[in-house]
Write an enzyme that holds these catalytic residues in place. Structure first.
Site, PDB file in Angstrom:
ATOM      1  N   VAL A   1       0.824  -1.207   0.000  1.00  0.00           N
ATOM      2  CA  VAL A   1       0.000   0.000   0.000  1.00  0.00           C
ATOM      3  C   VAL A   1       0.861   1.262   0.000  1.00  0.00           C
ATOM      4  O   VAL A   1       0.644   2.182  -0.798  1.00  0.00           O
ATOM      5  CB  VAL A   1      -0.973   0.011   1.210  1.00  0.00           C
ATOM      6  CG1 VAL A   1      -1.863   1.243   1.156  1.00  0.00           C
ATOM      7  CG2 VAL A   1      -1.824  -1.254   1.228  1.00  0.00           C
TER       8      VAL A   1
ATOM      9  N   LYS B   1      -6.845  -1.615   9.908  1.00  0.00           N
ATOM     10  CA  LYS B   1      -8.089  -2.004  10.623  1.00  0.00           C
ATOM     11  C   LYS B   1      -7.790  -2.667  11.963  1.00  0.00           C
ATOM     12  O   LYS B   1      -8.540  -2.500  12.926  1.00  0.00           O
ATOM     13  CB  LYS B   1      -8.944  -2.927   9.769  1.00  0.00           C
ATOM     14  CG  LYS B   1      -8.271  -4.197   9.276  1.00  0.00           C
ATOM     15  CD  LYS B   1      -8.072  -4.142   7.799  1.00  0.00           C
ATOM     16  CE  LYS B   1      -7.083  -5.147   7.305  1.00  0.00           C
ATOM     17  NZ  LYS B   1      -6.782  -4.991   5.899  1.00  0.00           N
TER      18      LYS B   1
ATOM     19  N   GLU C   1     -10.264   5.629   5.656  1.00  0.00           N
ATOM     20  CA  GLU C   1     -11.146   5.061   4.622  1.00  0.00           C
ATOM     21  C   GLU C   1     -10.658   3.691   4.141  1.00  0.00           C
ATOM     22  O   GLU C   1     -11.455   2.780   3.909  1.00  0.00           O
ATOM     23  CB  GLU C   1     -11.221   6.037   3.435  1.00  0.00           C
ATOM     24  CG  GLU C   1     -12.208   5.645   2.374  1.00  0.00           C
ATOM     25  CD  GLU C   1     -13.631   5.600   2.894  1.00  0.00           C
ATOM     26  OE1 GLU C   1     -14.213   6.653   3.132  1.00  0.00           O
ATOM     27  OE2 GLU C   1     -14.152   4.485   3.085  1.00  0.00           O
TER      28      GLU C   1
ATOM     29  N   GLY D   1      -1.579 -14.669  -5.007  1.00  0.00           N
ATOM     30  CA  GLY D   1      -1.293 -13.532  -4.123  1.00  0.00           C
ATOM     31  C   GLY D   1      -2.532 -12.945  -3.457  1.00  0.00           C
ATOM     32  O   GLY D   1      -2.484 -11.873  -2.865  1.00  0.00           O
TER      33      GLY D   1
ATOM     34  N   LYS E   1     -12.978  -5.242  10.534  1.00  0.00           N
ATOM     35  CA  LYS E   1     -13.666  -4.238   9.702  1.00  0.00           C
ATOM     36  C   LYS E   1     -15.099  -4.047  10.193  1.00  0.00           C
ATOM     37  O   LYS E   1     -15.606  -2.919  10.268  1.00  0.00           O
ATOM     38  CB  LYS E   1     -13.645  -4.684   8.237  1.00  0.00           C
ATOM     39  CG  LYS E   1     -12.226  -4.757   7.676  1.00  0.00           C
ATOM     40  CD  LYS E   1     -12.197  -5.509   6.363  1.00  0.00           C
ATOM     41  CE  LYS E   1     -10.788  -5.714   5.867  1.00  0.00           C
ATOM     42  NZ  LYS E   1     -10.702  -6.655   4.760  1.00  0.00           N
TER      43      LYS E   1
HETATM   44  N1  LIG Z   1      -2.419  -4.914   1.080  1.00  0.00           N
HETATM   45  C1  LIG Z   1      -3.693  -4.576   0.961  1.00  0.00           C
HETATM   46  O1  LIG Z   1      -4.353  -4.885  -0.033  1.00  0.00           O
HETATM   47  C2  LIG Z   1      -4.358  -3.790   2.065  1.00  0.00           C
HETATM   48  C3  LIG Z   1      -5.703  -3.412   1.914  1.00  0.00           C
HETATM   49  C4  LIG Z   1      -6.318  -2.632   2.909  1.00  0.00           C
HETATM   50  C5  LIG Z   1      -5.595  -2.308   4.029  1.00  0.00           C
HETATM   51  N2  LIG Z   1      -4.293  -2.717   4.170  1.00  0.00           N
HETATM   52  C6  LIG Z   1      -3.576  -2.335   5.374  1.00  0.00           C
HETATM   53  O2  LIG Z   1      -2.491  -1.484   5.007  1.00  0.00           O
HETATM   54  C7  LIG Z   1      -1.405  -1.656   5.916  1.00  0.00           C
HETATM   55  C8  LIG Z   1      -0.141  -1.995   5.122  1.00  0.00           C
HETATM   56  O3  LIG Z   1      -0.362  -3.208   4.428  1.00  0.00           O
HETATM   57  P1  LIG Z   1       0.635  -3.720   3.276  1.00  0.00           P
HETATM   58  O4  LIG Z   1      -0.067  -4.843   2.587  1.00  0.00           O
HETATM   59  O5  LIG Z   1       1.124  -2.588   2.479  1.00  0.00           O
HETATM   60  O6  LIG Z   1       1.827  -4.313   4.168  1.00  0.00           O
HETATM   61  P2  LIG Z   1       3.301  -4.715   3.706  1.00  0.00           P
HETATM   62  O7  LIG Z   1       3.350  -4.888   2.218  1.00  0.00           O
HETATM   63  O8  LIG Z   1       3.733  -5.837   4.562  1.00  0.00           O
HETATM   64  O9  LIG Z   1       4.166  -3.413   4.060  1.00  0.00           O
HETATM   65  C9  LIG Z   1       4.505  -3.075   5.357  1.00  0.00           C
HETATM   66  C10 LIG Z   1       5.556  -1.997   5.297  1.00  0.00           C
HETATM   67  O10 LIG Z   1       5.874  -1.585   6.631  1.00  0.00           O
HETATM   68  C11 LIG Z   1       7.283  -1.523   6.759  1.00  0.00           C
HETATM   69  N3  LIG Z   1       7.639  -1.762   8.159  1.00  0.00           N
HETATM   70  C12 LIG Z   1       7.450  -2.878   8.899  1.00  0.00           C
HETATM   71  N4  LIG Z   1       7.910  -2.695  10.152  1.00  0.00           N
HETATM   72  C13 LIG Z   1       8.391  -1.439  10.198  1.00  0.00           C
HETATM   73  C14 LIG Z   1       9.001  -0.657  11.190  1.00  0.00           C
HETATM   74  N5  LIG Z   1       9.214  -1.132  12.426  1.00  0.00           N
HETATM   75  N6  LIG Z   1       9.390   0.602  10.878  1.00  0.00           N
HETATM   76  C15 LIG Z   1       9.188   1.113   9.653  1.00  0.00           C
HETATM   77  N7  LIG Z   1       8.599   0.422   8.659  1.00  0.00           N
HETATM   78  C16 LIG Z   1       8.215  -0.839   8.934  1.00  0.00           C
HETATM   79  C17 LIG Z   1       7.841  -2.555   5.810  1.00  0.00           C
HETATM   80  O11 LIG Z   1       9.182  -2.208   5.479  1.00  0.00           O
HETATM   81  P3  LIG Z   1      10.067  -3.052   4.396  1.00  0.00           P
HETATM   82  O12 LIG Z   1       9.344  -2.886   3.076  1.00  0.00           O
HETATM   83  O13 LIG Z   1      11.369  -2.376   4.380  1.00  0.00           O
HETATM   84  O14 LIG Z   1      10.078  -4.463   4.888  1.00  0.00           O
HETATM   85  C18 LIG Z   1       6.875  -2.416   4.639  1.00  0.00           C
HETATM   86  O15 LIG Z   1       7.319  -1.418   3.756  1.00  0.00           O
HETATM   87  C19 LIG Z   1      -1.864  -2.746   6.899  1.00  0.00           C
HETATM   88  O16 LIG Z   1      -2.408  -2.139   8.049  1.00  0.00           O
HETATM   89  C20 LIG Z   1      -2.945  -3.483   6.129  1.00  0.00           C
HETATM   90  O17 LIG Z   1      -3.898  -4.098   6.976  1.00  0.00           O
HETATM   91  C21 LIG Z   1      -3.671  -3.454   3.209  1.00  0.00           C
END
Ligand SMILES: NC(=O)c1ccc[n+]([C@@H]2O[C@H](COP(=O)([O-])OP(=O)(O)OC[C@H]3O[C@@H](n4cnc5c(N)ncnc54)[C@H](OP(=O)(O)O)[C@@H]3O)[C@@H](O)[C@H]2O)c1
Length: 437
Positions: free
Chosen positions: A15, A107, A131, A189, A207
């Site tokens: 994201v 969430k 949102e 994925g 949610k």
């Molecule tokens: N993916 C979806 O479709 C989706 C949809 C709706 C909501 N969300 C929500 O959006 C949020 C992010 O999801 P995501 O899928 O993007 O997760 P993700 O791909 O796992 O990304 C997490 C990011 O956080 C970074 N991170 C982890 N620990 C950290 C720390 N201690 N300090 C600084 N950065 C740190 C990671 O760094 P590195 O990249 O360097 O490892 C990575 O860039 C979550 O709350 C999720 O529930 C996701």
């Protein structure tokens, strides 16, 4: 032109990197729409050297997201790390206390700490926008919080997890097993390596808990949600549902009842002809019923980098457009301090129709015994069908019952009775039926 709005993004994964890419690719259009530029002035992630598919060279790098959250050089802190405690909680708290607006897609964090964080935001006079936290790209939060002012909500329900909906859709369309569909979802994925959180319903529950607070003006209470996942849904259930004119969906449902608010997440039979039954694959949908509006259904992409980034960027743009000193609306639609305590309706009092599938011994008296247990518990049956002896030759038969409206307590007692009578050769299957147009 007004001064640029300075964004700090913590988390540059699926994201976060998408948000940075959209802000860069759509910079000119966003400037026109918001009347000021939006610049990513600081970022934080774990790995500084990873290519994020966007040039972040001009942004200040922070190893520590809490330090970024407190920085005086940002106006808005965007939390896209994830997790209900740890760094996500620490940095959102720090940003709000520092007087920064916050945008998050998290969430899990809001389901656990949403009210406490809203209190800080409201005390500090800043926005906490979320949102993307519910149903990804679907603008359900704004719709409920702003567009439905004055409406009294009676029920909110939704398909809130794309992984589950993808699995159930393919099971029905292709006659595949739950395990085969889950494997495919992981390969494509759509599902995590550890899919428990999605398929056992916790993600939907987080949610739903947020939607319940918005719908009924109560505190968030994710721990009170009745939870059943989809891992025990079989082809036998999917086929029987189809024959009876139903489709199985994992729904999150919150209903105002006379005794309190019911919050439940479970596989649900909805009429095949209903609008929500037409929501297929990874698509999400949320239906809200109110006294003024009637029934509204929004459907669209519930996850994925771009769809989620669309919601996050929308939240950022709202902040860019807001005027300094403008009194922002409360985070959960009512001031956090005025949210009512959550009053739970007991699941045993849930009233509705039920589908019950029993694998019984193929012997005289069993059918009558099952019918008697139902009658003894005042359960009136819409249909009771006995399928012939099983092809496996194991001496089993299937009995499928559909009840008229009854209570959860009555169904549990009747099924316990049938089990005690020794009629069953396998675990009984009970699936609730939900009214839907
Ligand atoms: N993916 C979806 O479709 C989706 C949809 C709706 C909501 N969300 C929500 O959006 C949020 C992010 O999801 P995501 O899928 O993007 O997760 P993700 O791909 O796992 O990304 C997490 C990011 O956080 C970074 N991170 C982890 N620990 C950290 C720390 N201690 N300090 C600084 N950065 C740190 C990671 O760094 P590195 O990249 O360097 O490892 C990575 O860039 C979550 O709350 C999720 O529930 C996701």
């Amino acid at each position: 032109m007004a001064e640029a709005l300075r964004i700090g993004i913590a988390g540059l994964g699926t994201v976060g990197a998408s948000v940075a890419r959209v802000l860069s690719a759509k910079a000119a259009e966003l400037t026109r729409q918001c009347g000021r530029p939006i610049t990513v002035s600081a970022v934080s992630a774990r790995d500084r050297n990873r290519d994020r598919g966007v040039d972040l060279g001009a942004a200040q790098w922070f190893d520590d997201p809490v330090a970024l959250a407190k920085s005086a050089d940002i106006d808005v802190f965007v939390e896209l790390i994830g997790g209900d405690d740890g760094p996500a909680l620490a940095c959102v708290k720090a940003a709000l206390e520092a007087g920064h607006h916050v945008v998050t897609a998290n969430k899990a964090l809001l389901a656990k700490h949403g009210v406490a964080l809203a209190e800080i935001a409201e005390r500090k006079g800043v926005l906490l926008n979320y949102e993307a936290a519910v149903a990804g790209g679907i603008p359900i939060i704004k719709t409920m919080r702003e567009a439905m002012a004055g409406n009294t909500v009676s029920r909110v329900l939704g398909i809130l997890n794309g992984t589950c909906n993808y699995i159930l859709t393919r099971m029905e369309a292709e006659g595949l097993s739950f395990d085969a569909c889950l494997k495919d979802a992981q390969r494509l994925g759509y599902a995590e390596a550890d899919p428990t959180f999605d398929i056992e319903g916790q993600d939907t529950a987080h949610k739903l808990a947020i939607l319940t607070s918005l719908a009924f003006g109560c505190k968030i209470s994710a721990d009170s949600i009745y939870l059943e996942g989809i891992s025990n849904i079989s082809q036998a259930d999917i086929r029987a549902a189809g024959e009876l004119g139903y489709r199985i969906k994992l729904l999150g449902v919150a209903v105002q009842t006379e005794t309190g608010i019911e919050q439940r997440v479970h596989p649900t039979m909805v009429p095949t002809s209903s609008v929500i039954a037409q929501v297929h694959g990874v698509t999400n949908a949320v239906a809200v019923e109110t006294d003024i509006l009637g029934e509204l259904l929004l459907s669209g992409p519930g996850a994925g980098g771009n769809a989620t980034a669309s919601a996050v960027v929308g939240d950022i743009a709202d902040i860019a457009k807001s005027r300094p000193g403008f009194q922002h609306g409360p985070v959960f639609g009512r001031p956090a301090k005025e949210l009512k305590p959550y009053k739970k309706a007991q699941m045993r009092s849930h009233a509705g129709g039920y589908f019950i599938r029993l694998t019984v011994h193929d012997r005289v008296g069993v059918f009558a015994g099952v019918a008697k247990r139902m009658a003894d518990n005042d359960i009136s049956l819409e249909s009771i069908v006995q399928h012939g002896s099983s092809a496996e030759g194991d001496g089993s038969k299937t009995v499928i019952l559909v009840t008229h409206e009854t209570t959860e307590a009555a169904v549990r007692k009747a099924v316990e009775g049938v089990t005690k009578d020794g009629h069953l050769m396998d675990k009984p299957q009970v699936i609730r039926i939900e009214r839907a147009d």
